[in-house]
Design an enzyme around this catalytic site. Structure first.
Site, PDB file in Angstrom:
ATOM      1  N   HIS A 154     -35.175  -4.283  20.026  1.00 36.52           N
ATOM      2  CA  HIS A 154     -36.195  -3.306  20.435  1.00 36.52           C
ATOM      3  C   HIS A 154     -36.962  -2.840  19.214  1.00 36.52           C
ATOM      4  CE1 HIS A 154     -34.418   0.682  19.266  1.00 36.52           C
ATOM      5  NE2 HIS A 154     -33.248   0.096  19.478  1.00 36.52           N
ATOM      6  N   GLU A 200     -37.017   0.905  24.719  1.00 43.00           N
ATOM      7  CA  GLU A 200     -35.561   0.808  24.803  1.00 43.00           C
ATOM      8  C   GLU A 200     -34.919   2.175  24.717  1.00 43.00           C
ATOM      9  OE1 GLU A 200     -31.404   0.364  23.073  1.00 43.00           O
ATOM     10  OE2 GLU A 200     -33.159   1.499  22.396  1.00 43.00           O
ATOM     11  N   GLU A 201     -35.471   3.019  23.852  1.00 39.30           N
ATOM     12  CA  GLU A 201     -34.862   4.332  23.620  1.00 39.30           C
ATOM     13  C   GLU A 201     -34.980   5.246  24.837  1.00 39.30           C
ATOM     14  OE1 GLU A 201     -32.977   4.901  21.330  1.00 39.30           O
ATOM     15  OE2 GLU A 201     -33.536   3.842  19.506  1.00 39.30           O
ATOM     16  N   ASP A 229     -29.499  -4.936  17.341  1.00 43.06           N
ATOM     17  CA  ASP A 229     -29.888  -3.531  17.416  1.00 43.06           C
ATOM     18  C   ASP A 229     -29.041  -2.756  16.424  1.00 43.06           C
ATOM     19  OD1 ASP A 229     -30.643  -0.990  18.140  1.00 43.06           O
ATOM     20  OD2 ASP A 229     -30.170  -1.196  20.263  1.00 43.06           O
ATOM     21  N   HIS A 316     -30.743   8.224  14.964  1.00 44.37           N
ATOM     22  CA  HIS A 316     -31.691   9.009  15.763  1.00 44.37           C
ATOM     23  C   HIS A 316     -32.169  10.269  15.033  1.00 44.37           C
ATOM     24  CE1 HIS A 316     -30.841   7.225  20.037  1.00 44.37           C
ATOM     25  NE2 HIS A 316     -31.221   6.321  19.155  1.00 44.37           N
TER      26      HIS A 316
END
Length: 604
Positions: A154, A200-201, A229, A316
């Site tokens: 992604h 994707e997130e 990923d 994140h």
């Protein structure tokens, strides 16, 4: 990697979630001298059954499996640097609904197109977040089209940060692997398709959309999907999705050859884009190096790093920058990706069935509105005859190419008709004729559309103000956008080349035909130069080229407030197909920004 995705009870789900480069504490074993033996994935393998023991080939003198290349990790890191710069120019993020994501797509797309890939932007028209950008799909146009191996990652980040480990690491590794494949151009036994997923997130939405858009026949062609990923986590481990499956064996074999003792990727199960393919019954695997889960004492003992600490403490967060990358693990991961691709899709010798392709004549010259014809001939050069599908690319606006018949059995020929219109611009065009069978061959046909002696003044550059995305510009198209820190001359978007403050080069190009019959062709563009350099030395430069010829060079010494319109005479190129290039080169010191807007190439 998305934070959480529910798993279906009773199904083992392993996802590529992260990748980490082991800390320096873990010494890297020497890489193997050659890639592990290649193998294919059978129907039984896909069902999870153990593969049968292979037996020796009767042709003992056959060439050994072709060794995979050592991917240059410095080039992977250069892609990460660009993704970080894109995020910086777009509010510190590359979230799927933002310009940072679209600029990331443009950056990868430009490089893939230049390398010869068939590249498609697939808009996510349902199921994605509002404003989400497209999936980017790139297929290497060689090998058996009925046997496809997919490699995906992604490309979007969370809104809180630039997402350089999550998931610039997987995206950059796949991009450099794709470029290396194109550069080496080996014989292919199967098709290789690369994918960079949107959204994707927000819930694996881009890959879900892609898989759901495939017909049953297209799904059946995909023999395995590999997901990457987070493959550069600073305190990471070495994890493989579905480690005991047949699909995982080429990946595990490579890491086993480095004595890494990889483990099952339990943290990532159901949390990345491979899950979309699993749900469709497609075999999956991939590498990961971990996200927010903590490294165990046993893992720290065998891999190095710190026990009881997250694999990626910046997961994140805004600190997920280029400073959050473990180069050792990134290197081991990208080399394992290449080893897997080469084992599954590359053939070490000439295919058993092969053919040749030729066009006669190789050139044609017509008035606008008139057709040109030629004969496409084929011949069986090895093994048995096969069906060859014919197609053509590179035709300019107003020109179409047809074949009668459109497919032939090798050994037969076809009539090619090139049709122009009265509006076709005079000039010389290079068309690529492609024959696709078990492998692909191409031939070149040069079309000249003659001038009529008159000239209709027109502006030739497409999207010269950069307001309509990046097409038809190619190269480092991530520089195109509405970046914070600079302003447009007109509209809201522009091309910001250089301005990093370290050694870097940015290039954007566009190919156009300058019609014959005109007296003059003039290039104009608006350029703003600002710099932190001082004195009269040209440390950082901006060049305008046509082909390999430099027309003008500007530098940090030309810095000034606001935009300045620049003009160049391109009349020498009337009647030619040219590639116009803007290139900015920066040294290792202070920044100089070269901001281009409202470019035009006017004939008259």
């Amino acid at each position: 990697m998305v934070i959480r995705r529910l798993a279906v009870a009773g199904i083992s789900l392993a996802v590529t979630l992260g990748a980490a480069v082991l800390p320096a504490a873990a010494a890297a074993p020497a890489p193997p001298s050659a890639a592990p033996p290649s193998r294919t994935i059978s129907t039984a393998d896909r069902a999870g059954q153990a593969p049968a023991t292979s037996r020796p080939h009767a042709d003992a003198g056959r060439a050994a499996p072709l060794a995979a290349p050592d991917i240059d990790v410095a080039k992977v890191q250069a892609h990460l640097t660009e993704l970080n710069a894109i995020a910086t120019r777009n509010g510190g993020t590359r979230k799927s609904s933002g310009q940072g994501y679209r600029d990331s797509v443009a950056y990868a797309k430009g490089k893939l197109q230049a390398a010869g890939y068939t590249v498609t932007e697939q808009p996510c028209t349902s199921g994605c977040a509002s404003g989400a950008g497209p999936n980017l799909i790139a297929e290497w146009p060689q090998g058996d089209a009925a046997k496809v191996y997919m490699f995906g990652s992604h490309l979007d980040s969370v809104s809180a940060g630039p997402g350089i480990n999550d998931n610039g690491s997987g995206s950059a590794a796949l991009l450099e692997t794709a470029l290396t494949l194109a550069e080496q151009h080996p014989a292919m036994a199967a098709r290789v398709r690369f994918a960079w997923w949107t959204d994707e997130e927000q819930g694996l939405n881009g890959s879900d959309f892609y898989v759901n858009s495939l017909s049953a026949a297209e799904r059946a062609k995909i023999k395995a999907y590999y997901n990457f990923d987070m493959i550069a986590s600073p305190n990471g481990g070495y994890f493989i999705n579905h480690i005991t499956s047949a699909a995982a064996q080429p990946m595990k074999a490579y890491w086993d050859s480095l004595s890494l003792q990889p483990e099952e990727n339990t943290e990532g199960a159901g949390r990345s884009d491979d899950y979309s393919f699993e749900q469709a019954g497609i075999a999956t695997s991939g590498y990961a190096m971990g996200a927010s889960a903590r490294k165990t004492t046993a893992q720290a003992a065998k891999w190095g790093g710190t026990a009881a600490r997250a694999y990626d403490s910046c997961y994140h967060q805004s600190c997920d920058t280029t400073g959050n990358i473990n180069a050792t693990g990134l290197d081991r991961s990208v080399d394992g990706i290449a080893a897997t691709l080469w084992q599954l899709a590359v053939t070490p010798s000439t295919p058993a069935n092969d053919f040749s392709l030729a066009v006669s004549p190789t050139t044609g010259s017509v008035d606008p509105g008139a057709p040109a014809t030629g004969t496409v001939s084929t011949a069986t050069t090895a093994g048995s005859a096969q069906t060859v599908q014919l197609s053509a690319s590179g035709a300019p606006a107003g020109v179409s190419v047809s074949f009668s018949p459109s497919s032939v059995t090798s050994g037969a020929g076809s009539t090619m008709t090139v049709t122009t219109t009265t509006a076709t611009a005079p000039g010389t065009y290079s068309l690529t004729v492609t024959g696709t069978g078990s492998i692909t061959h191409t031939a070149t046909y040069t079309l000249t559309v003659k001038g009529t002696g008159g000239c209709t003044g027109q502006q030739l550059l497409g999207n010269g103000g950069f307001e309509n995305g990046t097409t038809p510009w190619t190269g480092d198209t991530g520089v195109i956008g509405a970046h914070s820190g600079q302003s447009a001359h007109g509209g809201s978007r522009f091309a910001w080349l250089a301005g990093y403050g370290y050694s870097a080069t940015d290039t954007v190009s566009q190919s156009v035909t300058v019609p014959a019959g005109c007296r003059k062709a003039t290039l104009t563009y608006w350029l703003h130069i600002d710099t932190d350099e001082s004195g009269g030395v040209a440390y950082d430069t901006f060049k305008v080229k046509v082909g390999s010829t430099t027309l003008t060079t500007l530098s940090n010494t030309d810095a000034a407030a606001g935009y300045t319109q620049r003009t160049l005479d391109l009349s020498a190129y009337i009647g030619q197909r040219i590639t116009l290039t803007f290139t900015a080169t920066e040294d290792s010191g202070l920044q100089t920004s070269f901001v281009v807007d409202d470019a035009a190439l006017q004939t008259g």
